[in-house]
Design a protein around this motif. Structure first.
Motif, short mmCIF file in Angstrom:
data_model
loop_
_atom_site.label_atom_id
_atom_site.label_comp_id
_atom_site.label_asym_id
_atom_site.label_seq_id
_atom_site.Cartn_x
_atom_site.Cartn_y
_atom_site.Cartn_z
N ARG A 1 98.23 16.19 -41.02
CA ARG A 1 96.79 16.32 -41.05
C ARG A 1 96.20 15.06 -40.09
NH1 ARG A 1 93.32 20.16 -42.52
NH2 ARG A 1 91.63 19.48 -43.65
N ARG A 2 95.42 15.64 -38.97
CA ARG A 2 94.94 14.74 -38.10
C ARG A 2 93.65 14.73 -38.02
NH1 ARG A 2 98.38 14.12 -33.63
NH2 ARG A 2 97.26 12.52 -33.30
N PHE A 3 93.07 13.51 -37.69
CA PHE A 3 91.53 13.21 -37.56
C PHE A 3 91.18 11.90 -36.65
CE2 PHE A 3 87.88 11.62 -39.40
CZ PHE A 3 86.87 12.44 -38.96
N ASN A 4 90.46 12.37 -35.71
CA ASN A 4 90.28 10.86 -34.94
C ASN A 4 88.67 11.06 -34.98
OD1 ASN A 4 89.39 9.09 -33.01
ND2 ASN A 4 90.70 9.61 -31.59
N LYS B 1 86.68 11.65 -31.92
CA LYS B 1 86.28 12.79 -31.23
C LYS B 1 86.17 14.15 -32.18
CE LYS B 1 90.89 13.35 -29.34
NZ LYS B 1 91.63 14.68 -30.06
N ASP B 2 86.68 13.84 -33.33
CA ASP B 2 86.93 15.30 -34.09
C ASP B 2 85.84 15.30 -35.18
OD1 ASP B 2 89.35 15.84 -32.84
OD2 ASP B 2 90.52 14.40 -34.46
N SER B 3 85.06 16.57 -35.40
CA SER B 3 84.25 16.68 -36.27
C SER B 3 84.58 16.91 -37.65
CB SER B 3 83.26 17.77 -35.84
OG SER B 3 84.15 18.98 -35.73
N LYS B 4 85.88 17.35 -37.74
CA LYS B 4 86.80 17.55 -38.92
C LYS B 4 88.12 17.25 -38.77
CE LYS B 4 86.37 22.47 -39.00
NZ LYS B 4 85.88 23.62 -39.48
N PRO B 5 88.83 17.30 -40.02
CA PRO B 5 90.34 17.20 -39.74
C PRO B 5 90.81 18.56 -39.70
CG PRO B 5 89.68 16.22 -41.71
CD PRO B 5 88.43 16.85 -41.25
N LEU C 1 99.50 9.80 -32.53
CA LEU C 1 99.52 9.90 -34.07
C LEU C 1 99.51 8.45 -34.72
CD1 LEU C 1 99.90 11.68 -36.65
CD2 LEU C 1 102.52 11.33 -36.20
N VAL C 2 98.74 8.32 -35.69
CA VAL C 2 98.63 6.99 -36.19
C VAL C 2 99.08 6.97 -37.73
CG1 VAL C 2 96.98 5.25 -37.02
CG2 VAL C 2 96.71 6.51 -34.70
N LYS D 1 91.80 7.15 -39.61
CA LYS D 1 92.37 7.91 -38.43
C LYS D 1 93.90 8.56 -38.99
CE LYS D 1 93.16 7.85 -33.51
NZ LYS D 1 93.24 6.84 -32.36
N ASP D 2 93.82 9.85 -38.85
CA ASP D 2 95.01 10.40 -39.21
C ASP D 2 95.52 10.24 -40.61
OD1 ASP D 2 95.21 11.74 -36.64
OD2 ASP D 2 96.65 10.32 -35.73
N LEU D 3 96.80 9.43 -40.74
CA LEU D 3 97.29 9.35 -42.04
C LEU D 3 96.91 7.87 -42.68
CD1 LEU D 3 100.82 10.61 -41.33
CD2 LEU D 3 98.97 11.81 -42.44
N VAL D 4 95.96 7.05 -41.82
CA VAL D 4 95.59 5.88 -42.25
C VAL D 4 94.32 6.11 -43.15
CG1 VAL D 4 94.90 3.48 -41.20
CG2 VAL D 4 96.59 4.92 -40.44
N VAL D 5 94.26 5.42 -44.23
CA VAL D 5 93.16 5.33 -45.28
C VAL D 5 92.57 3.82 -45.25
CG1 VAL D 5 93.83 7.58 -46.34
CG2 VAL D 5 94.35 5.19 -47.14
N ASP D 6 91.43 3.81 -45.78
CA ASP D 6 90.65 2.13 -45.95
C ASP D 6 91.27 1.99 -47.23
OD1 ASP D 6 89.25 0.44 -46.15
OD2 ASP D 6 86.98 1.38 -46.20
#
Ligand code: SF4
Ligand code: F3S
Ligand code: FES
Length: 252
Positions: free
Chosen positions: A8-11, A14-18, A49-50, A103-108
């Motif tokens: 699962r990727r998400f930046n 630049k990305d509106s959704k994952p 990838l993060v 970002k990507d696999l990193v959660v808050d």
């Protein structure tokens, strides 16, 4: 052996959704863990990838993620355990649920650590230390009742697999209760009542509906649901009485 990965990727810049990124790795080794696969994707195919990782040995708790639908530490899962009929390892990796994805696999993790801090996860005893310079002593039996909950590495695999937490992010969550348990039942500590006040609040232990996902997810095999049950009982019958019951159970 080959590994086929969906990550699962998400930046957010630049990305509106994952979206799902797909990667294939050849010649993976029988000893490779999922963390090794992520490293190969990052080092050989896509350096953007993060993900978090540090010790690579199941100790630091930083690489909790959802692997094939279950929360695990990436450094503890052998890729070969995820092979199916065609001999390839099929690995789907997502960030832990119920937390904001940075970002990507990193959660808050900040809300998770706010719940942790709320239960006073440290030893409290303001009485003078023994004059002979020795430590505050504790019997083996008294130590035994909270031994299991000392093993927590704060990976968040439990809290982020709990449907009660998914439904209500204000629920303090199993990890914070495990940490509270470790100190509430320590016979040398003096702040159990303060912790139980926090846990008796509407977003405390009673949000637990005994679903057991937390126990199944824990990489340290902590009996989390049991620990939560013991804290629930302590809010009703008091810490001393509950500790006595636990001492007897551990003596069996
Ligand atoms: Fe991780 Fe287990 Fe601690 Fe939960 S109790 S944070 S799953 S080590
Ligand atoms: Fe959740 Fe574990 Fe309780 S999954 S409902 S904290 S037993
Ligand atoms: Fe430290 Fe996996 S990298 S527990």
């Amino acid at each position: 052996m080959r590994a086929i990965l969906r990550i699962r990727r998400f930046n957010p810049e630049k990305d509106s959704k994952p979206y799902w990124g797909e990667y294939t790795l050849e010649d993976i080794q029988p000893t490779d863990r999922v963390l090794d696969l992520l490293n190969r994707v990052k080092w050989e195919q896509d350096g953007t990838l993060v993900y978090r990782r540090s010790c690579a040995h199941g100790v630091c708790g930083s690489d909790g993620m959802r692997i094939n639908g279950v929360n695990r530490l990436a450094c503890k899962v052998l890729a070969k355990s995820l092979t199916d009929g065609d001999g390839d390892a099929h690995v789907q990796i997502e960030p832990m649920l119920g937390m904001k994805v940075l970002k990507d696999l990193v959660v808050d993790m900040e809300p998770f650590f706010a719940h942790y801090r709320a239960v006073l996860p440290y030893f409290v005893n303001d009485t003078p230390a023994p004059e002979d310079g020795r430590e505050r002593l504790q019997s083996q039996e008294d130590r035994e009742v909270f031994d299991d909950t000392t093993k927590c590495i704060l990976c968040a695999c439990c809290t982020t697999s709990c449907p009660s937490f998914w439904a209500n992010g204000d629920y303090v969550g199993p990890a914070a209760i495990v940490q509270a348990h470790r100190f509430i039942f320590d016979s040398r500590d003096m702040a159990a009542d303060k912790r139980l006040d926090v846990l008796a609040e509407p977003d405390g232990v009673w949000r637990c509906r005994t679903i057991f996902n937390c126990t199944n997810a824990c990489p340290r095999d902590i009996e989390i649901t049991r620990a939560i049950g013991e804290v629930k009982l302590a809010t009703r019958r008091g810490v001393e009485k509950q500790r006595e019951v636990m001492r007897k159970e551990h003596a069996k």
